[in-house]
Design a protein around this motif. Structure first.
Motif, PDB file in Angstrom:
ATOM      1  N   VAL A  69       0.837  -1.203   0.000  1.00 35.18           N
ATOM      2  CA  VAL A  69       0.000   0.000   0.000  1.00 35.18           C
ATOM      3  C   VAL A  69       0.866   1.244   0.000  1.00 35.18           C
ATOM      4  O   VAL A  69       1.777   1.391   0.819  1.00 35.18           O
ATOM      5  N   ILE A  70       0.583   2.127  -0.927  1.00 29.46           N
ATOM      6  CA  ILE A  70       1.362   3.366  -1.062  1.00 29.46           C
ATOM      7  C   ILE A  70       0.649   4.522  -0.348  1.00 29.46           C
ATOM      8  O   ILE A  70       1.278   5.305   0.357  1.00 29.46           O
ATOM      9  N   GLN A  71      -0.656   4.627  -0.585  1.00 32.32           N
ATOM     10  CA  GLN A  71      -1.363   5.809  -0.092  1.00 32.32           C
ATOM     11  C   GLN A  71      -2.821   5.479   0.192  1.00 32.32           C
ATOM     12  O   GLN A  71      -3.416   4.633  -0.483  1.00 32.32           O
ATOM     13  N   PHE A  72      -3.374   6.185   1.172  1.00 36.14           N
ATOM     14  CA  PHE A  72      -4.819   6.186   1.375  1.00 36.14           C
ATOM     15  C   PHE A  72      -5.352   7.572   0.985  1.00 36.14           C
ATOM     16  O   PHE A  72      -4.618   8.554   1.013  1.00 36.14           O
ATOM     17  N   GLY A  73      -6.637   7.616   0.636  1.00 42.85           N
ATOM     18  CA  GLY A  73      -7.252   8.912   0.343  1.00 42.85           C
ATOM     19  C   GLY A  73      -8.652   8.952   0.927  1.00 42.85           C
ATOM     20  O   GLY A  73      -9.408   7.996   0.775  1.00 42.85           O
ATOM     21  N   PHE A  74      -8.997  10.053   1.568  1.00 46.71           N
ATOM     22  CA  PHE A  74     -10.328  10.210   2.178  1.00 46.71           C
ATOM     23  C   PHE A  74     -10.930  11.537   1.715  1.00 46.71           C
ATOM     24  O   PHE A  74     -10.328  12.236   0.890  1.00 46.71           O
ATOM     25  N   GLU A  75     -12.091  11.863   2.239  1.00 49.76           N
ATOM     26  CA  GLU A  75     -12.789  13.094   1.824  1.00 49.76           C
ATOM     27  C   GLU A  75     -11.843  14.289   1.945  1.00 49.76           C
ATOM     28  O   GLU A  75     -11.178  14.452   2.957  1.00 49.76           O
ATOM     29  N   GLY A  76     -11.836  15.106   0.911  1.00 50.41           N
ATOM     30  CA  GLY A  76     -11.024  16.315   0.955  1.00 50.41           C
ATOM     31  C   GLY A  76      -9.584  16.093   0.520  1.00 50.41           C
ATOM     32  O   GLY A  76      -8.786  17.028   0.508  1.00 50.41           O
ATOM     33  N   TRP A  77      -9.247  14.844   0.154  1.00 50.18           N
ATOM     34  CA  TRP A  77      -7.881  14.545  -0.287  1.00 50.18           C
ATOM     35  C   TRP A  77      -7.860  14.348  -1.807  1.00 50.18           C
ATOM     36  O   TRP A  77      -8.870  14.048  -2.421  1.00 50.18           O
ATOM     37  N   TRP A  78      -6.660  14.453  -2.344  1.00 52.23           N
ATOM     38  CA  TRP A  78      -6.421  14.105  -3.737  1.00 52.23           C
ATOM     39  C   TRP A  78      -5.739  12.750  -3.799  1.00 52.23           C
ATOM     40  O   TRP A  78      -4.984  12.383  -2.898  1.00 52.23           O
ATOM     41  N   ILE A  79      -5.999  12.019  -4.884  1.00 50.17           N
ATOM     42  CA  ILE A  79      -5.296  10.754  -5.074  1.00 50.17           C
ATOM     43  C   ILE A  79      -4.988  10.579  -6.558  1.00 50.17           C
ATOM     44  O   ILE A  79      -5.792  10.930  -7.424  1.00 50.17           O
ATOM     45  N   ALA A  80      -3.807  10.086  -6.828  1.00 50.84           N
ATOM     46  CA  ALA A  80      -3.373   9.847  -8.219  1.00 50.84           C
ATOM     47  C   ALA A  80      -2.030   9.142  -8.161  1.00 50.84           C
ATOM     48  O   ALA A  80      -1.442   9.002  -7.087  1.00 50.84           O
ATOM     49  N   ASP A  81      -1.551   8.707  -9.327  1.00 49.69           N
ATOM     50  CA  ASP A  81      -0.158   8.285  -9.428  1.00 49.69           C
ATOM     51  C   ASP A  81       0.567   9.478 -10.040  1.00 49.69           C
ATOM     52  O   ASP A  81       0.571   9.642 -11.280  1.00 49.69           O
ATOM     53  N   LEU A  82       1.167  10.301  -9.194  1.00 49.19           N
ATOM     54  CA  LEU A  82       1.785  11.532  -9.681  1.00 49.19           C
ATOM     55  C   LEU A  82       2.961  11.244 -10.620  1.00 49.19           C
ATOM     56  O   LEU A  82       3.188  11.992 -11.570  1.00 49.19           O
ATOM     57  N   TYR A  83       3.678  10.181 -10.341  1.00 52.26           N
ATOM     58  CA  TYR A  83       4.815   9.834 -11.199  1.00 52.26           C
ATOM     59  C   TYR A  83       4.327   9.596 -12.632  1.00 52.26           C
ATOM     60  O   TYR A  83       4.857  10.152 -13.594  1.00 52.26           O
ATOM     61  N   SER A  84       3.291   8.778 -12.761  1.00 53.27           N
ATOM     62  CA  SER A  84       2.743   8.487 -14.091  1.00 53.27           C
ATOM     63  C   SER A  84       2.117   9.738 -14.705  1.00 53.27           C
ATOM     64  O   SER A  84       2.282  10.013 -15.891  1.00 53.27           O
ATOM     65  N   PHE A  85       1.417  10.518 -13.884  1.00 48.77           N
ATOM     66  CA  PHE A  85       0.745  11.730 -14.354  1.00 48.77           C
ATOM     67  C   PHE A  85       1.753  12.735 -14.935  1.00 48.77           C
ATOM     68  O   PHE A  85       1.505  13.349 -15.970  1.00 48.77           O
ATOM     69  N   LEU A  86       2.892  12.851 -14.259  1.00 42.67           N
ATOM     70  CA  LEU A  86       3.866  13.870 -14.677  1.00 42.67           C
ATOM     71  C   LEU A  86       4.820  13.378 -15.772  1.00 42.67           C
ATOM     72  O   LEU A  86       5.333  14.184 -16.541  1.00 42.67           O
ATOM     73  N   THR A  87       5.052  12.080 -15.832  1.00 45.12           N
ATOM     74  CA  THR A  87       6.017  11.558 -16.810  1.00 45.12           C
ATOM     75  C   THR A  87       5.358  10.930 -18.036  1.00 45.12           C
ATOM     76  O   THR A  87       6.036  10.658 -19.020  1.00 45.12           O
ATOM     77  N   ASP A  88       4.052  10.683 -17.934  1.00 43.49           N
ATOM     78  CA  ASP A  88       3.322  10.027 -19.034  1.00 43.49           C
ATOM     79  C   ASP A  88       3.717   8.558 -19.199  1.00 43.49           C
ATOM     80  O   ASP A  88       3.418   7.941 -20.230  1.00 43.49           O
ATOM     81  N   GLU A  89       4.379   8.012 -18.201  1.00 41.89           N
ATOM     82  CA  GLU A  89       4.743   6.592 -18.263  1.00 41.89           C
ATOM     83  C   GLU A  89       3.627   5.738 -17.663  1.00 41.89           C
ATOM     84  O   GLU A  89       2.872   6.205 -16.808  1.00 41.89           O
ATOM     85  N   PRO A  90       3.510   4.488 -18.120  1.00 42.72           N
ATOM     86  CA  PRO A  90       2.469   3.625 -17.555  1.00 42.72           C
ATOM     87  C   PRO A  90       2.640   3.495 -16.038  1.00 42.72           C
ATOM     88  O   PRO A  90       3.759   3.386 -15.535  1.00 42.72           O
ATOM     89  N   SER A  91       1.531   3.506 -15.348  1.00 41.23           N
ATOM     90  CA  SER A  91       1.578   3.406 -13.897  1.00 41.23           C
ATOM     91  C   SER A  91       1.955   1.995 -13.463  1.00 41.23           C
ATOM     92  O   SER A  91       1.596   1.018 -14.123  1.00 41.23           O
TER      93      SER A  91
END
Lengths: 192, 168
Positions: A69-91
Motif C-alpha cells: 500500500v502506497i497511499q490512502f485517500g479520504f474526503e477532501g484529499w487528492w489521489i493519483a499516481d503523480l509519477y505516471s501523471f507527470l512523466t506520461d509513463e504507464p503506472s
C-alpha cells in the motif's frame, strides 16, 4: 457535489464566482463502487482525482501478488499516481475504491487550461504539489529507523480516520509490517 | 484500449443503436449500465447478455442520473424529442464526459441544440445512414471523443463515417 473541493481550494486561495464556475466546469464527476478501479497498473494516469466522499487506496503488487500500500485517500484529499501523471509513463500502481466514493477528476489538459485561465487555481496546484512532496518526505522519514510502535503511533496521528475505516492488513502493508506484527503492536499500545 | 475498465451508460437501451452497442461492448473491457423507460426490456437484454457472454458486466439501473454519474461515457441511444428535459436530469453529472447522442439526420442545428443542453460535455452526434444500415456518421468538434465513439460503434458492428467539425 462540489462542497469539499470548494473548501479545499478556498483554504489556500480565493476564487471569484466566475472563476469557481470555470473550475466546476473542468472537473469530471464520477461515482464509484467499492472494489472498482480508478486506475490499473499499465495505464497512464491522466487524471487527478479529488475525493468528495468515500475512501480509496493505491498499491503496487509484488511478483508474488502481495499488495504494497502506497497511499490512502479520504474526503477532501487528492489521489493519483503523480509519477505516471507527470512523466506520461504507464503506472505501476492500482488505485482501488475502499468505500463507495464520489470523485471529481481533472485531466492533464483541462488542469493546464484551468491554470492558465485562473491564476489562483495555478497557485492552488503549486500548493498541492508542495504538500505532496512534504507528505512524501514525511512518509519516508516515518518508515526509516523507527520501531514498529513508533510507526503505528505516528500513522494514527497522521491518519486518524483509518482506524475505523481501513482493514488492518492494509494498514500493516502501508507500514511495511506483517498483520501479525501490527496486532502485537496494537496489543502492546493498548496495555501501556 | 485502456486496461482500467470503463463504464458506459446506455440511455434508451431498447433502441437498435442501444441494443447493438450493448451487445458489441459487453465482451470488451466495459461495464454497462442500461436504462430504458421499458425496464422489463432492459432487464431481458441484460439477462440475455449475461447468459451469452461469460464475465459480461451488465446492470439495469433505474435512475438515469445515477447511471450517468457512474459512467465514463454516456450513450443516448433514443432519438431525443426533448433534449432539454433529459439534459436537466443528467447534465450536472455529464460534465467533461463523452455524450454520444443519436440524431435523426446530419443536421448541425440538431447537434448544436444538444451541445447547448450539455455545454461542458464532449458531444458526439451519431447518425444512422438512410442508405446503408451498417453505417453511422459521427459528428463532433472533439477529436479524442470521436476516436472513443468510433471504437465503440465499430465494436457494435457499424461502419463509422467521421465528420470532425471545427471548434468555435
Amino acid at each position: 457535489m462540489y462542497e469539499q473541493l470548494y473548501n479545499s481550494i478556498h483554504e489556500h486561495v480565493t476564487l471569484s464566482e466566475e472563476e469557481w464556475e470555470l473550475c466546476k466546469a473542468s472537473f469530471i464527476p464520477k461515482r464509484m463502487r467499492k472494489r472498482q478501479f480508478l486506475l490499473q497498473s499499465g495505464d497512464v494516469c491522466r487524471r487527478l482525482a479529488f475525493i468528495e466522499k468515500g475512501a480509496l487506496f493505491s498499491y503496487s503488487l509484488d511478483e508474488n501478488g502481495n499488495q504494497n500500500v502506497i497511499q490512502f485517500g479520504f474526503e477532501g484529499w487528492w489521489i493519483a499516481d503523480l509519477y505516471s501523471f507527470l512523466t506520461d509513463e504507464p503506472s505501476e500502481l492500482n488505485i482501488e475504491v475502499l468505500e463507495e466514493s464520489e470523485l471529481l477528476m481533472i485531466d492533464r489538459d483541462q488542469n493546464n487550461e484551468l491554470m492558465e485561465k485562473v491564476p489562483a487555481f495555478a497557485n492552488y496546484n503549486r500548493i498541492l504539489f508542495q504538500n505532496a512532496f512534504v507528505a512524501l518526505q514525511r512518509r519516508i522519514k516515518n518508515t526509516i529507523g523507527l520501531s514498529a510502535e513508533e510507526k503505528y503511533t505516528r500513522f494514527l496521528e497522521d491518519y486518524p480516520q483509518t482506524k475505523e475505516r481501513v482493514p488492518q492488513h492494509l494498514i500493516a502493508s502501508f507500514l511495511g509490517m506483517t498483520p501479525e506484527t501490527l496486532s502485537r503492536v496494537r496489543r502492546s499500545l493498548t496495555k501501556s | 484500449m485502456p486496461i482500467t475498465k470503463q463504464t458506459v451508460a446506455i440511455i434508451g437501451s431498447k433502441s437498435i443503436l442501444g441494443v447493438s452497442i450493448a451487445k458489441g461492448l459487453c465482451s470488451e473491457n466495459y461495464k454497462l449500465l442500461l436504462f430504458d423507460e421499458d425496464d422489463t426490456f432492459a432487464g431481458q437484454l441484460s439477462d440475455q447478455i449475461c447468459a451469452e457472454i461469460e464475465g459480461a458486466e451488465v446492470e439495469v439501473i433505474e435512475c438515469q442520473h445515477m447511471a450517468c454519474w457512474e459512467a465514463d461515457v454516456v450513450v443516448i441511444a433514443n432519438p431525443v424529442n426533448d433534449i432539454n428535459r433529459l439534459s436537466e436530469k443528467i447534465r450536472e453529472v455529464a460534465t467533461q464526459k463523452i455524450v454520444a447522442v443519436l440524431l435523426k439526420e446530419t443536421d448541425l442545428q440538431q447537434l448544436e441544440l444538444v451541445e447547448r443542453g450539455f455545454p461542458h460535455s464532449k458531444v458526439v452526434g451519431v447518425i444512422p445512414s438512410d442508405y446503408d444500415k451498417e453505417s453511422v456518421q459521427l459528428m463532433t468538434k472533439h477529436t479524442r471523443a470521436l476516436r472513443t465513439v468510433k471504437e465503440m460503434v465499430e465494436k457494435a458492428g457499424f461502419k463509422p463515417l467521421l465528420k470532425e467539425l471545427k471548434p468555435h
